[in-house]
Structures are given as C-alpha cells and as structure tokens.
Design an enzyme around this catalytic site. Structure first.
Site, PDB file in Angstrom:
ATOM      1  N   CYS A   1       0.862  -1.179   0.000  1.00 30.36           N
ATOM      2  CA  CYS A   1       0.000   0.000   0.000  1.00 30.36           C
ATOM      3  C   CYS A   1       0.898   1.230   0.000  1.00 30.36           C
ATOM      4  O   CYS A   1       1.835   1.309   0.791  1.00 30.36           O
ATOM      5  CB  CYS A   1      -0.890  -0.001   1.245  1.00 30.36           C
TER       6      CYS A   1
ATOM      7  N   HIS B   1      -9.012  -3.660  -2.353  1.00 30.95           N
ATOM      8  CA  HIS B   1      -8.079  -2.847  -1.559  1.00 30.95           C
ATOM      9  C   HIS B   1      -8.427  -1.361  -1.701  1.00 30.95           C
ATOM     10  O   HIS B   1      -8.501  -0.634  -0.707  1.00 30.95           O
ATOM     11  CB  HIS B   1      -6.655  -3.135  -2.052  1.00 30.95           C
TER      12      HIS B   1
END
Ligand code: NI
Length: 166
Positions: free
Chosen positions: A94, A136
């Site tokens: 991320c 996500h």
C-alpha cells in the site's frame, strides 16, 4: 500533471469514509488525473482519493502497467455488484504503508460497477491480482487499510516492521 503528496498511515484521513461524488466537476477531473500521475510516480498499481487527502469516492488503478499492459481506470463511485464464493490470500502493498506487505484474504472474484469521468457506467469482472486491487482501493474509500484485515498479533508485528522501516 501534478504529483500529489501521499498520506501515510496512521494519518486519520485513512480511517474516514469518502463521500459519494454527485457531479464530476473540473476539481474531480483534475484530482483523478493527478491521482494517476501520483500512482505512476510512486510505482503503485492503485490509489484512492483519501490517500491524497481528498475525501471523494474515486480511485484509480492500472494493474498491468509494470508488465507493459497498461489499462488505466478512473473509477467514480465504485461498488461491488457481485462477489464470488472462493477466496484467496495475496500479499498486498500500500502506498500509504510503504515498506511492508500484508497477507490479506479476500474473495478471489468480484464484479465492479463504476462511472467514468464522462458519466458512462462500466461493469467489469476482476480476478487474481485485479480482484485484490479493486477491493483494496474500495476499502480505502471506506476508511479501511490492509492492517485492519489482520489478526491482532500479526498486525502488531507488521506495524513494528513498518515503523522500523520509516
Ligand atoms: Ni492502499
């Protein structure tokens, strides 16, 4: 073109729910283009608006660009319209939690509905890495990050690893 600053965990903006986009304004168009620029500059494959501090329901993704299969998507007001029964665990990075990978278990096939900047409605199925990426980025719009999917002990370990890497 503008590369924006990426909000880093544990910034509280990453825990907030983004707001539905009622109208695609010039501000939203510029934001979306800047998000793509920012994602490519950061060598990412997906980026949600909250990660640049803009609390609108839009994310960008381009799953295959590093393999020469660029397919940039700008997804306005994205929603899952189908969720498969099978699940898969993938290592997810991320851009807001750089330096660590989290093993996240999710449905391995999903169908996403979204609007483009021009107001066209799109429906597309995703599997494999694409399915993980879609979920996500949707998570980001709801104030959820990869760490929130982990068991308490794994989460503690990963946060320690993240802090050591900063
Ligand atoms: Ni992320």
């Amino acid at each position: 073109m503008a590369v924006l600053d990426i909000v880093l965990w544990p910034d509280t903006r990453l825990t907030e729910t983004c707001v539905q986009i009622e109208e695609v304004t010039d501000e939203i168009r510029t934001l979306a283009q800047d998000m793509l620029d920012t994602m490519y500059a950061a060598k990412g494959r997906g980026l949600a608006a909250s990660q640049v501090g803009a609390m609108h329901r839009v994310f960008v993704m381009d799953v295959g660009w590093k393999e020469g299969k660029s397919d940039p998507l700008i997804c306005i007001n994205p929603m899952l319209s189908e969720i498969g029964e099978d699940r898969a665990t993938m290592e997810e990075g991320c851009l807001s939690i750089p330096g660590v990978l989290a093993e996240v278990n999710r449905p391995s096939q999903v169908q996403l509905v979204w609007s483009s900047l021009e107001g066209a409605r799109y429906v597309q199925s995703f599997d494999g890495f694409g399915a993980a990426c879609v979920q996500h980025e949707l998570d980001h719009l709801d104030g959820i990050v990869t760490l929130d999917h982990l068991s308490a002990d794994i989460r503690v370990d990963l946060i320690a690893e993240y802090q050591a890497a900063q």
